[in-house]
Design an enzyme around this catalytic site. Structure first.
Site, PDB file in Angstrom:
ATOM      1  N   CYS A 119       0.814  -1.229   0.000  1.00 17.99           N
ATOM      2  CA  CYS A 119       0.000   0.000   0.000  1.00 17.99           C
ATOM      3  C   CYS A 119       0.846   1.276   0.000  1.00 17.99           C
ATOM      4  CB  CYS A 119      -0.949   0.005   1.185  1.00 17.99           C
ATOM      5  SG  CYS A 119      -2.020  -1.436   1.201  1.00 17.99           S
ATOM      6  N   HIS A 252      -3.259   7.209   2.378  1.00 19.10           N
ATOM      7  CA  HIS A 252      -3.689   5.901   1.892  1.00 19.10           C
ATOM      8  C   HIS A 252      -5.097   5.636   2.424  1.00 19.10           C
ATOM      9  CE1 HIS A 252      -4.037   1.760   0.998  1.00 19.10           C
ATOM     10  NE2 HIS A 252      -3.803   1.332   2.227  1.00 19.10           N
ATOM     11  N   ASN A 282     -10.201  -0.133   0.052  1.00 22.46           N
ATOM     12  CA  ASN A 282      -8.739  -0.054   0.070  1.00 22.46           C
ATOM     13  C   ASN A 282      -8.208  -0.631  -1.244  1.00 22.46           C
ATOM     14  OD1 ASN A 282      -6.003  -0.431   0.489  1.00 22.46           O
ATOM     15  ND2 ASN A 282      -6.237  -1.242   2.572  1.00 22.46           N
TER      16      ASN A 282
HETATM   17  O1  UT7 Z   1      -3.777  -1.216   3.478  1.00 19.47           O
HETATM   18  C1  UT7 Z   1      -2.862  -1.508   4.492  1.00 19.47           C
HETATM   19  C2  UT7 Z   1      -3.273  -0.910   5.728  1.00 19.47           C
HETATM   20  N1  UT7 Z   1      -4.399  -1.646   6.286  1.00 19.47           N
HETATM   21  C3  UT7 Z   1      -5.043  -1.105   7.277  1.00 19.47           C
HETATM   22  O2  UT7 Z   1      -4.738   0.010   7.616  1.00 19.47           O
HETATM   23  C4  UT7 Z   1      -6.085  -1.891   8.012  1.00 19.47           C
HETATM   24  C5  UT7 Z   1      -5.955  -1.633   9.494  1.00 19.47           C
HETATM   25  N2  UT7 Z   1      -6.935  -2.295  10.330  1.00 19.47           N
HETATM   26  C6  UT7 Z   1      -8.230  -1.941  10.317  1.00 19.47           C
HETATM   27  O3  UT7 Z   1      -8.659  -1.106   9.547  1.00 19.47           O
HETATM   28  C7  UT7 Z   1      -9.149  -2.558  11.349  1.00 19.47           C
HETATM   29  O4  UT7 Z   1      -8.376  -3.265  12.318  1.00 19.47           O
HETATM   30  C8  UT7 Z   1     -10.192  -3.535  10.736  1.00 19.47           C
HETATM   31  C9  UT7 Z   1     -11.204  -2.739   9.930  1.00 19.47           C
HETATM   32  C10 UT7 Z   1      -9.511  -4.548   9.853  1.00 19.47           C
HETATM   33  C11 UT7 Z   1     -10.950  -4.273  11.852  1.00 19.47           C
HETATM   34  O5  UT7 Z   1     -11.535  -3.347  12.725  1.00 19.47           O
HETATM   35  P1  UT7 Z   1     -11.433  -3.548  14.302  1.00 19.47           P
HETATM   36  O6  UT7 Z   1     -12.184  -2.463  14.922  1.00 19.47           O
HETATM   37  O7  UT7 Z   1      -9.960  -3.669  14.622  1.00 19.47           O
HETATM   38  O8  UT7 Z   1     -12.219  -4.891  14.517  1.00 19.47           O
HETATM   39  P2  UT7 Z   1     -11.729  -6.242  15.200  1.00 19.47           P
HETATM   40  O9  UT7 Z   1     -10.765  -6.946  14.312  1.00 19.47           O
HETATM   41  O10 UT7 Z   1     -11.297  -5.931  16.596  1.00 19.47           O
HETATM   42  O11 UT7 Z   1     -13.067  -7.049  15.273  1.00 19.47           O
HETATM   43  C12 UT7 Z   1     -14.143  -6.645  16.122  1.00 19.47           C
HETATM   44  C13 UT7 Z   1     -15.300  -7.602  15.952  1.00 19.47           C
HETATM   45  C14 UT7 Z   1     -14.895  -9.069  16.030  1.00 19.47           C
HETATM   46  O12 UT7 Z   1     -15.942  -9.763  16.684  1.00 19.47           O
HETATM   47  P3  UT7 Z   1     -15.784 -10.207  18.208  1.00 19.47           P
HETATM   48  O13 UT7 Z   1     -14.576 -11.088  18.255  1.00 19.47           O
HETATM   49  O14 UT7 Z   1     -15.603  -8.936  18.983  1.00 19.47           O
HETATM   50  O15 UT7 Z   1     -17.063 -10.920  18.475  1.00 19.47           O
HETATM   51  C15 UT7 Z   1     -14.868  -9.506  14.580  1.00 19.47           C
HETATM   52  O16 UT7 Z   1     -15.136 -10.884  14.437  1.00 19.47           O
HETATM   53  O17 UT7 Z   1     -15.864  -7.421  14.637  1.00 19.47           O
HETATM   54  C16 UT7 Z   1     -15.987  -8.688  14.002  1.00 19.47           C
HETATM   55  N3  UT7 Z   1     -15.851  -8.511  12.554  1.00 19.47           N
HETATM   56  C17 UT7 Z   1     -16.898  -8.317  11.736  1.00 19.47           C
HETATM   57  N4  UT7 Z   1     -18.209  -8.242  11.941  1.00 19.47           N
HETATM   58  C18 UT7 Z   1     -19.011  -8.036  10.869  1.00 19.47           C
HETATM   59  C19 UT7 Z   1     -14.710  -8.489  11.841  1.00 19.47           C
HETATM   60  N5  UT7 Z   1     -14.982  -8.294  10.534  1.00 19.47           N
HETATM   61  C20 UT7 Z   1     -16.331  -8.173  10.444  1.00 19.47           C
HETATM   62  C21 UT7 Z   1     -17.209  -7.962   9.375  1.00 19.47           C
HETATM   63  N6  UT7 Z   1     -18.534  -7.900   9.625  1.00 19.47           N
HETATM   64  N7  UT7 Z   1     -16.779  -7.817   8.097  1.00 19.47           N
END
Ligand code: UT7
Length: 325
Positions: A119, A252, A282
């Site tokens: 990225c 980005h 993204n």
């Molecule tokens: O391009 C390179 C750079 N990339 C980035 O900058 C990405 C950086 N990371 C992020 O943007 C975020 O960490 C994410 C968007 C990937 C995830 O967001 P988060 O707030 O960190 O969520 P999480 O991984 O802590 O997940 C929270 C909850 C989980 O459920 P539980 O375990 O709390 O029950 C996940 O299973 O959200 C759940 N979850 C979803 N729910 C519905 C994860 N993905 C989804 C989804 N739909 N698509």
């Protein structure tokens, strides 16, 4: 007289197939994978992304973006003397996507090569092109970010498959007596290769290892918010500027929360941040030049504006470019 590299034209390309979050919910349901528009919007800011059709390659999107950039710059393809393509989704293992773009644009002879920094690829590519122009090696460059991430997605993994999309963006970068690119700053830390990767590779006619994208989202998030502030400040210092000199931050486009957090740390009002992640998702190396081109065509970014472009991604890689547009 100081020789600068200046962006004289921008272009972009998005495949016609647009999937909203509701479309993703429908696409994933038969696999038993649950997601929702509310979750995706709240956690990422993404509302839609574009996916290519079968038979379309990164070079095809790049060529359309380059043609628009050449036309905006009023530069003929024959006048281009350098092509750098940033991509992690090349058409082939080799030759480079840049040489395929060169052939499709009908150009021959000039150097053409790919840069692979995921990225941050466009920031790396712009930094290399800036150096080659300032050293006198090149005069008119095409610098492109192009990606087809839809082909790397695991549609059984809701934590990644809703985040990414396909697209391309390009700029024409020309030697100029007036600035231009003011400062650049690029970094990598290979300790973190495992937090965002596609581990598979081709060997003996087979794909060995998993060829789909893996990401530890929280680890990437934490690293991203720190390094994006650091690199922006480093570039400003190199250029002898302050955050008050920035007219537009073009980060980005991965997650609106990361973009807003960076702006807040830099004490920039949120209305100075160019946002396209809502419509494109993204698009990795394509996201910054795509966002730049959209901002130019919508009349947000104007000639003379000072822009801070910054990227972060797999590797771990990060960097920024400060420029007068
Ligand atoms: O391009 C390179 C750079 N990339 C980035 O900058 C990405 C950086 N990371 C992020 O943007 C975020 O960490 C994410 C968007 C990937 C995830 O967001 P988060 O707030 O960190 O969520 P999480 O991984 O802590 O997940 C929270 C909850 C989980 O459920 P539980 O375990 O709390 O029950 C996940 O299973 O959200 C759940 N979850 C979803 N729910 C519905 C994860 N993905 C989804 C989804 N739909 N698509």
């Amino acid at each position: 007289m100081t020789r600068y590299a200046r962006i004289t034209g921008t272009g972009s390309s998005l495949p016609p197939q647009r999937l909203t979050n509701a479309d993703m919910v429908e696409l994933l349901a038969p696999r038993g994978v649950e997601t929702s528009d509310d979750w995706i919007v709240e956690r990422t800011g993404i509302r839609a992304r574009h996916f290519v059709a079968d038979g379309v390659y990164a070079s095809d999107l790049a060529v359309e973006a380059c043609q628009q950039a050449l036309s905006a710059a009023q530069v003929a393809p024959d006048d281009i003397d350098l092509i750098i393509v940033a991509t992690s989704t090349p058409d082939m293992v080799f030759p480079s996507t840049a040489t395929i773009v060169q052939r499709k644009l009908g150009i021959a002879g000039c150097p053409a090569f790919d840069v692979q920094a995921v990225c941050t690829g466009f920031i790396y590519a712009l930094t290399v092109a800036d150096s080659l122009i300032r050293s006198g090696t090149s005069r008119k460059a095409l610098v492109v970010g192009t990606e087809i991430f839809s082909r790397l997605l695991d549609f059984n993994d809701r934590t990644t498959c809703v985040l990414f999309g396909d697209g391309a963006g390009a700029v024409v970068l020309e030697a100029s007596d007036t600035p231009g690119i003011l400062a650049t700053d690029i970094h990598a830390d290979g300790k973190h290769t495992g937090i965002l990767c596609v581990p598979g590779h081709v060997s003996g006619g087979q794909i060995l290892g998993d060829p789909l994208l893996k990401m530890d989202g929280q680890a990437v998030f934490k690293l991203a918010v720190g390094v994006l502030e650091d690199t922006a400040r480093a570039t400003l210092t190199k250029a002898g500027k302050t955050t008050e000199d920035i007219d537009w931050l073009i980060p980005h486009q991965a997650n609106i929360r990361i973009m807003h957090s960076t702006a807040r740390k830099l004490k920039l009002p949120l209305d100075k941040v160019v946002v396209t992640v809502d419509q494109h998702g993204n698009t990795s190396a394509a996201s910054i030049p795509l966002a730049l081109d959209h901002a130019v065509r919508q009349g947000q970014v104007k000639k003379g504006d000072t822009l801070m472009l910054e990227g972060v991604g797999g590797g771990f890689t990060w960097g920024s470019v400060l420029l007068d547009f």
